[in-house]
Design a protein around this motif. Structure first.
Motif, short mmCIF file in Angstrom:
data_model
loop_
_atom_site.label_atom_id
_atom_site.label_comp_id
_atom_site.label_asym_id
_atom_site.label_seq_id
_atom_site.Cartn_x
_atom_site.Cartn_y
_atom_site.Cartn_z
N ASN A 88 0.75 -1.52 0.19
CA ASN A 88 0.06 0.11 -0.36
C ASN A 88 0.67 1.18 0.39
OD1 ASN A 88 -1.99 -1.62 0.73
ND2 ASN A 88 -2.60 -1.03 2.23
N ASN A 89 2.04 1.12 0.58
CA ASN A 89 2.68 2.60 0.99
C ASN A 89 3.38 2.81 -0.26
OD1 ASN A 89 6.40 3.05 2.43
ND2 ASN A 89 4.15 3.99 3.13
N LEU A 90 4.10 1.66 -0.69
CA LEU A 90 5.57 2.45 -1.83
C LEU A 90 4.59 2.25 -3.28
CD1 LEU A 90 7.33 -0.84 -1.80
CD2 LEU A 90 8.20 1.57 -0.66
N THR A 91 2.90 2.21 -3.51
CA THR A 91 2.59 2.09 -4.38
C THR A 91 1.98 3.85 -4.18
OG1 THR A 91 1.14 -0.14 -4.36
CG2 THR A 91 0.08 1.71 -5.96
N ALA A 92 1.52 3.94 -2.78
CA ALA A 92 0.83 5.41 -2.36
C ALA A 92 1.97 6.48 -2.82
CB ALA A 92 0.61 5.51 -1.30
N TRP A 93 3.62 6.15 -2.82
CA TRP A 93 4.64 6.80 -3.07
C TRP A 93 5.16 6.98 -4.78
CZ3 TRP A 93 7.10 9.70 -0.68
CH2 TRP A 93 6.98 9.94 1.35
N PHE B 213 2.46 6.92 -6.73
CA PHE B 213 1.13 7.43 -7.60
C PHE B 213 1.30 8.68 -6.83
CE2 PHE B 213 -3.17 9.29 -7.19
CZ PHE B 213 -3.46 9.27 -8.70
N THR B 214 1.84 9.17 -5.93
CA THR B 214 1.15 10.82 -5.08
C THR B 214 2.73 11.67 -5.74
OG1 THR B 214 2.49 10.20 -3.29
CG2 THR B 214 -0.44 10.24 -3.26
N THR B 215 4.28 10.60 -6.25
CA THR B 215 5.01 11.53 -6.18
C THR B 215 6.05 10.59 -7.19
OG1 THR B 215 6.60 10.18 -5.29
CG2 THR B 215 5.94 11.82 -3.70
N GLY B 216 6.21 9.54 -8.24
CA GLY B 216 6.59 9.88 -8.98
C GLY B 216 7.49 8.60 -8.54
N ARG B 217 8.07 8.30 -7.07
CA ARG B 217 8.69 7.72 -6.49
C ARG B 217 8.97 6.75 -5.56
NH1 ARG B 217 11.84 10.97 -2.67
NH2 ARG B 217 9.89 11.31 -2.30
N VAL B 218 8.68 5.22 -5.57
CA VAL B 218 8.73 3.98 -5.20
C VAL B 218 10.05 4.18 -4.08
CG1 VAL B 218 8.50 1.92 -4.99
CG2 VAL B 218 8.21 2.50 -7.39
N TYR B 219 9.36 4.32 -3.03
CA TYR B 219 10.64 5.46 -1.94
C TYR B 219 11.10 4.39 -0.65
CZ TYR B 219 12.89 8.77 0.34
OH TYR B 219 14.14 9.50 1.38
N LEU B 220 12.30 3.77 -1.35
CA LEU B 220 12.53 2.84 0.05
C LEU B 220 13.22 3.39 0.72
CD1 LEU B 220 13.39 -0.23 -2.61
CD2 LEU B 220 11.38 -0.10 -1.36
N LYS B 221 12.61 2.83 2.46
CA LYS B 221 13.46 3.70 3.19
C LYS B 221 14.41 2.01 3.73
CE LYS B 221 10.02 7.45 4.51
NZ LYS B 221 9.16 7.71 5.76
N ARG C 234 6.77 0.03 -9.65
CA ARG C 234 7.56 0.72 -10.94
C ARG C 234 6.86 0.37 -12.13
NH1 ARG C 234 10.58 0.47 -14.51
NH2 ARG C 234 10.77 -1.12 -14.40
N GLU C 235 6.34 -1.16 -12.29
CA GLU C 235 5.42 -1.58 -13.41
C GLU C 235 5.00 -1.26 -13.88
OE1 GLU C 235 6.34 -5.79 -13.43
OE2 GLU C 235 8.34 -5.04 -13.56
N THR C 236 3.64 -0.96 -12.79
CA THR C 236 2.67 -0.66 -12.28
C THR C 236 2.23 0.47 -12.32
OG1 THR C 236 2.30 -2.68 -11.45
CG2 THR C 236 0.57 -0.94 -11.44
N VAL C 237 2.76 1.86 -12.05
CA VAL C 237 2.42 2.79 -12.25
C VAL C 237 3.20 3.72 -12.83
CG1 VAL C 237 2.75 5.30 -10.49
CG2 VAL C 237 1.52 2.73 -9.03
N PRO C 238 2.76 4.08 -14.47
CA PRO C 238 3.07 4.70 -15.41
C PRO C 238 4.43 6.17 -14.39
CG PRO C 238 1.09 4.55 -15.57
CD PRO C 238 0.83 4.42 -13.92
N GLY C 239 5.01 6.04 -15.34
CA GLY C 239 6.57 7.18 -15.26
C GLY C 239 6.92 7.09 -13.65
N CYS C 240 6.95 6.21 -13.05
CA CYS C 240 7.74 6.06 -11.03
C CYS C 240 8.53 5.46 -11.68
CB CYS C 240 6.92 5.50 -10.07
SG CYS C 240 6.82 3.86 -11.00
N TYR D 250 16.16 5.38 -3.50
CA TYR D 250 16.44 4.28 -2.04
C TYR D 250 16.62 6.27 -1.26
CZ TYR D 250 16.63 -0.51 -3.21
OH TYR D 250 16.88 -1.61 -4.01
N ALA D 251 15.85 6.09 -0.06
CA ALA D 251 16.45 7.40 0.50
C ALA D 251 17.28 6.76 1.28
CB ALA D 251 15.48 6.71 2.33
#
Length: 352
Positions: free
Chosen positions: A182-187, A189-197, A251-257, A261-262
């Motif tokens: 849920n978290n990575l998909t939201a990152w 969608f809202t920022t264009g980054r799959v943000y890993l901590k 990344r493969e699902t959300v276009p353009g992301c 890594y933090a």
């Protein structure tokens, strides 16, 4: 059956209850409704509900039920770490008290929402229900201790079952963003980054909340001798992923992301890979329907539908620890996570 669902208004409960009703069960809820302000989409099930803290349950509250599905509790590691003593009070003592009252009231079946967090620092080998526990957080320890206490209570008249769910994901009226898919998909969608901590290497088994719900229903429908005092890893053995693999699916699902890594991203000692063959071979009614890829697509479409913003995603409404801190800061909860004054009066009583 006549079933009591604790945590009926939570992330899983709001999905499980309608599925139980569809199966013909008579369902009552029990929930203190800490997240009454956190509805994301859809409707909260309209069932009779006892607005009560699980720590305060009395025998009269559970009389007449044939089964209890116990979901209620502080729901994750950050909340457990925030106030470890309350994790012990709510998740451990509250759960054992509920089971004791259920046994006194002659409730036959008790389905406990345990967790694969029990395995904690489990490494990369596949772990079965017989694997030695290695919890690394107060949340994980609370689940281990409740399982042990319930096992000691098991007898001819009281039949507990322990459902060790993989890390949950999926859309719910009471959505959570503090879960990895849920978290990575939201990152994304809202920022264009799959943000890993974290460094992305830890293993996690993951499972959709609808499939978790199917597991509870399968246990209810199973013969008692099949599930009595038994533990089940809930999920699919094929649905174990390293965090970086989940990020790649996003990344493969959300276009353009892209994946990012933090700066402080490092190792996470919580690492476990779970074998779910026991539930597949034992509970023939359990037939999971979801994969991570399909669910990430579901999440992305839902985020698009509601127009999820970064402000909503990062805010306190859909992060469990963030919302609890907000309620504390506003004086709506006391230091023991109980409603205060008028807020309590508004939260309790009546039906939903």
């Amino acid at each position: 059956m006549k079933v009591l669902v604790t945590g009926s208004h939570g992330y899983i409960g709001t999905i499980l209850v309608p599925m139980l009703l569809a199966e013909g069960h008579e369902v009552t809820g029990l929930d203190s409704d800490l997240y009454q302000r956190c509805t994301f989409c859809g409707d909260i099930p309209r069932i009779p509900v006892l607005k009560k803290d699980v720590r305060d349950v009395e025998k009269a509250d559970v009389e007449g039920f044939e089964a209890i599905i116990h979901l209620a509790g502080l729901s994750n590691d950050p909340l457990g770490d925030f106030r470890p003593e309350l994790t012990q009070d709510i998740n451990e003592r509250g759960s054992v008290r509920l089971a004791e009252k259920a046994k006194e009231a002659k409730v036959k079946r008790f389905l406990f929402a345990s967790s694969c967090s029990n395995y904690g620092a489990g490494g990369s080998d596949f772990l079965t229900e017989k694997t030695t526990f290695n919890p690394v957080t107060p949340y994980g320890w609370s689940k281990v201790r409740v399982e042990a206490a319930l096992s000691r209570m098991a007898d001819e008249d009281f039949s507990p079952t322990y459902l060790r769910a993989s890390t949950a994901y999926g859309v719910s009226p009471r959505l959570r963003f503090d879960l990895v898919a849920n978290n990575l998909t939201a990152w994304a969608f809202t920022t264009g980054r799959v943000y890993l901590k974290s460094d992305g290497t830890p293993w996690r088994p993951i499972v959709h909340i609808e499939d978790i719900s199917r597991a509870y229903i399968a246990v209810l429908h199973a013969p008692r001798e099949v599930v009595h005092n038994e533990a089940f890893n809930v999920g699919l053995t094929t649905e174990n992923y390293q965090i970086c693999e989940i990020a790649e699916l996003v990344r493969e699902t959300v276009p353009g992301c892209c994946i990012e890594y933090a700066p402080e991203a490092g190792a996470d000692k919580r690492c476990y890979r779970v074998d779910c063959n026991k539930i597949a071979h034992t509970l023939h009614g359990f037939k999971p329907q979801w994969t991570a890829r399909r669910a990430i697509e579901q999440l992305y479409e839902e985020y698009k539908s509601v127009g999820l913003t970064l402000e909503e995603f990062e805010g306190p409404r859909y992060m469990r620890i963030g919302h609890i801190k907000y309620l504390l800061g506003e004086g709506l909860l006391d230091e023991n996570f109980r409603w205060t004054g008028q807020q309590y009066a508004e939260a309790v009583g009546g039906e939903q």
